[in-house]
Design a protein around this motif. Structure first.
Motif, PDB file in Angstrom:
ATOM      1  N   MET A   1       0.839  -1.181   0.000  1.00 29.10           N
ATOM      2  CA  MET A   1       0.000   0.000   0.000  1.00 29.10           C
ATOM      3  C   MET A   1       0.880   1.239   0.000  1.00 29.10           C
ATOM      4  N   LYS A   2       0.598   2.127  -0.903  1.00 28.70           N
ATOM      5  CA  LYS A   2       1.311   3.403  -0.951  1.00 28.70           C
ATOM      6  C   LYS A   2       0.343   4.506  -0.526  1.00 28.70           C
ATOM      7  N   THR A   3       0.732   5.243   0.481  1.00 28.19           N
ATOM      8  CA  THR A   3      -0.100   6.344   0.959  1.00 28.19           C
ATOM      9  C   THR A   3       0.228   7.584   0.143  1.00 28.19           C
ATOM     10  N   PRO A   4      -0.775   8.197  -0.495  1.00 25.48           N
ATOM     11  CA  PRO A   4      -0.503   9.388  -1.298  1.00 25.48           C
ATOM     12  C   PRO A   4      -0.105  10.579  -0.428  1.00 25.48           C
ATOM     13  N   ASP A   5       0.609  11.485  -1.019  1.00 22.29           N
ATOM     14  CA  ASP A   5       1.044  12.696  -0.326  1.00 22.29           C
ATOM     15  C   ASP A   5       0.020  13.797  -0.600  1.00 22.29           C
ATOM     16  N   ILE A   6      -1.048  13.796   0.182  1.00 24.98           N
ATOM     17  CA  ILE A   6      -2.136  14.766   0.023  1.00 24.98           C
ATOM     18  C   ILE A   6      -2.283  15.504   1.343  1.00 24.98           C
ATOM     19  N   ASN A   7      -2.309  16.833   1.282  1.00 30.84           N
ATOM     20  CA  ASN A   7      -2.518  17.616   2.499  1.00 30.84           C
ATOM     21  C   ASN A   7      -3.918  17.364   3.041  1.00 30.84           C
ATOM     22  N   CYS A   8      -3.980  17.100   4.336  1.00 33.09           N
ATOM     23  CA  CYS A   8      -5.274  16.838   4.947  1.00 33.09           C
ATOM     24  C   CYS A   8      -5.204  17.122   6.442  1.00 33.09           C
ATOM     25  N   LYS A   9      -6.373  17.175   7.031  1.00 32.09           N
ATOM     26  CA  LYS A   9      -6.485  17.293   8.481  1.00 32.09           C
ATOM     27  C   LYS A   9      -7.487  16.233   8.908  1.00 32.09           C
ATOM     28  N   ILE A  10      -7.064  15.368   9.813  1.00 32.96           N
ATOM     29  CA  ILE A  10      -7.923  14.300  10.302  1.00 32.96           C
ATOM     30  C   ILE A  10      -8.165  14.536  11.787  1.00 32.96           C
ATOM     31  N   GLN A  11      -9.426  14.502  12.183  1.00 34.05           N
ATOM     32  CA  GLN A  11      -9.789  14.684  13.581  1.00 34.05           C
ATOM     33  C   GLN A  11     -10.612  13.485  14.031  1.00 34.05           C
ATOM     34  N   MET A  12     -10.373  13.051  15.232  1.00 35.84           N
ATOM     35  CA  MET A  12     -11.170  12.021  15.855  1.00 35.84           C
ATOM     36  C   MET A  12     -11.679  12.619  17.160  1.00 35.84           C
ATOM     37  N   ILE A  13     -12.965  12.429  17.414  1.00 36.80           N
ATOM     38  CA  ILE A  13     -13.539  12.991  18.637  1.00 36.80           C
ATOM     39  C   ILE A  13     -14.574  12.016  19.193  1.00 36.80           C
ATOM     40  N   THR A  14     -14.561  11.868  20.510  1.00 41.01           N
ATOM     41  CA  THR A  14     -15.519  10.981  21.154  1.00 41.01           C
ATOM     42  C   THR A  14     -15.856  11.511  22.543  1.00 41.01           C
ATOM     43  N   PRO A  15     -17.097  11.309  22.963  1.00 48.16           N
ATOM     44  CA  PRO A  15     -17.452  11.727  24.319  1.00 48.16           C
ATOM     45  C   PRO A  15     -16.758  10.841  25.349  1.00 48.16           C
ATOM     46  N   LEU A  16     -16.456  11.406  26.493  1.00 51.10           N
ATOM     47  CA  LEU A  16     -15.900  10.650  27.613  1.00 51.10           C
ATOM     48  C   LEU A  16     -16.997  10.557  28.663  1.00 51.10           C
ATOM     49  N   ASN A  17     -17.539   9.376  28.819  1.00 50.08           N
ATOM     50  CA  ASN A  17     -18.604   9.170  29.798  1.00 50.08           C
ATOM     51  C   ASN A  17     -18.010   9.006  31.190  1.00 50.08           C
ATOM     52  N   SER A  18     -18.788   9.352  32.207  1.00 50.78           N
ATOM     53  CA  SER A  18     -18.290   9.278  33.584  1.00 50.78           C
ATOM     54  C   SER A  18     -17.900   7.848  33.971  1.00 50.78           C
ATOM     55  N   SER A  19     -18.482   6.851  33.311  1.00 48.89           N
ATOM     56  CA  SER A  19     -18.167   5.460  33.621  1.00 48.89           C
ATOM     57  C   SER A  19     -16.906   4.952  32.910  1.00 48.89           C
ATOM     58  N   GLU A  20     -16.320   5.774  32.043  1.00 45.51           N
ATOM     59  CA  GLU A  20     -15.168   5.343  31.256  1.00 45.51           C
ATOM     60  C   GLU A  20     -13.853   5.821  31.850  1.00 45.51           C
ATOM     61  N   ASN A  21     -12.831   5.031  31.627  1.00 50.47           N
ATOM     62  CA  ASN A  21     -11.476   5.378  32.005  1.00 50.47           C
ATOM     63  C   ASN A  21     -10.867   6.146  30.828  1.00 50.47           C
ATOM     64  N   SER A  22     -10.429   7.375  31.041  1.00 47.99           N
ATOM     65  CA  SER A  22      -9.924   8.197  29.937  1.00 47.99           C
ATOM     66  C   SER A  22      -8.708   7.559  29.258  1.00 47.99           C
ATOM     67  N   GLU A  23      -7.865   6.852  30.014  1.00 46.90           N
ATOM     68  CA  GLU A  23      -6.700   6.205  29.408  1.00 46.90           C
ATOM     69  C   GLU A  23      -7.112   5.091  28.447  1.00 46.90           C
ATOM     70  N   LYS A  24      -8.182   4.387  28.769  1.00 46.19           N
ATOM     71  CA  LYS A  24      -8.673   3.328  27.882  1.00 46.19           C
ATOM     72  C   LYS A  24      -9.264   3.925  26.600  1.00 46.19           C
ATOM     73  N   VAL A  25      -9.935   5.063  26.726  1.00 46.38           N
ATOM     74  CA  VAL A  25     -10.503   5.714  25.537  1.00 46.38           C
ATOM     75  C   VAL A  25      -9.369   6.247  24.658  1.00 46.38           C
ATOM     76  N   LYS A  26      -8.345   6.810  25.273  1.00 47.45           N
ATOM     77  CA  LYS A  26      -7.179   7.265  24.505  1.00 47.45           C
ATOM     78  C   LYS A  26      -6.523   6.087  23.792  1.00 47.45           C
ATOM     79  N   LYS A  27      -6.445   4.943  24.468  1.00 47.64           N
ATOM     80  CA  LYS A  27      -5.871   3.741  23.863  1.00 47.64           C
ATOM     81  C   LYS A  27      -6.708   3.296  22.664  1.00 47.64           C
ATOM     82  N   ALA A  28      -8.027   3.387  22.773  1.00 46.71           N
ATOM     83  CA  ALA A  28      -8.903   3.016  21.658  1.00 46.71           C
ATOM     84  C   ALA A  28      -8.579   3.848  20.429  1.00 46.71           C
ATOM     85  N   ILE A  29      -8.390   5.155  20.623  1.00 45.94           N
ATOM     86  CA  ILE A  29      -8.071   6.038  19.496  1.00 45.94           C
ATOM     87  C   ILE A  29      -6.675   5.740  18.964  1.00 45.94           C
TER      88      ILE A  29
END
Length: 132
Positions: A1-29
């Motif tokens: 697989m060759k990744t093209p050289d294209i300018n881009c901005k990628i964002q990932m965003i997810t809610p952090l629920n009170s029942s979740e461990n923030s380190e585990k959510v960071k690991k998921a991302i």
């Protein structure tokens, strides 16, 4: 697989629920987007990347599972000018699996919203869906 050289901005965003461990959510991302910078506050975990290679794991899954049509449908349906987006299941990402969500409520703890912006967004969609 060759990744093209294209300018881009990628964002990932997810809610952090009170029942979740923030380190585990960071690991998921970071499991899915290893070339990203992760930030958090009390309610949200977000990550950014300007490197298309951040999509390598998703690209590999799309092409190995022959799910190009599914991703193309979501990327084109959510296309608005130079931006598109889709949802990934947060729990699946934690165990290094990639599962697209059709709607926000499909992921019990909230999905990871993946947003791609580029002046060459059509080229990026073509690469994700059709490959080199």
């Amino acid at each position: 697989m060759k990744t093209p050289d294209i300018n881009c901005k990628i964002q990932m965003i997810t809610p952090l629920n009170s029942s979740e461990n923030s380190e585990k959510v960071k690991k998921a991302i970071s499991n899915i987007f290893p070339y990203s910078t992760i930030n958090s506050d009390s309610f949200t975990i977000s990550a950014q990347s300007k490197e298309l290679r951040s999509f390598e794991k998703i690209y590999e899954v799309i092409h190995s599972k022959k799910s190009q049509n599914t991703y193309r449908r979501y990327l084109e349906r959510n296309l608005d000018n130079n931006t598109t987006w889709f949802y990934l299941n947060k729990q699946a990402a934690f165990v290094e699996q990639i599962a697209i969500c059709e709607e926000e409520g499909e992921s019990p703890l909230g999905p990871i919203k993946v947003i791609i912006a580029s002046s060459n967004i059509d080229e990026i969609i073509d690469w994700i869906v059709f490959g080199n």
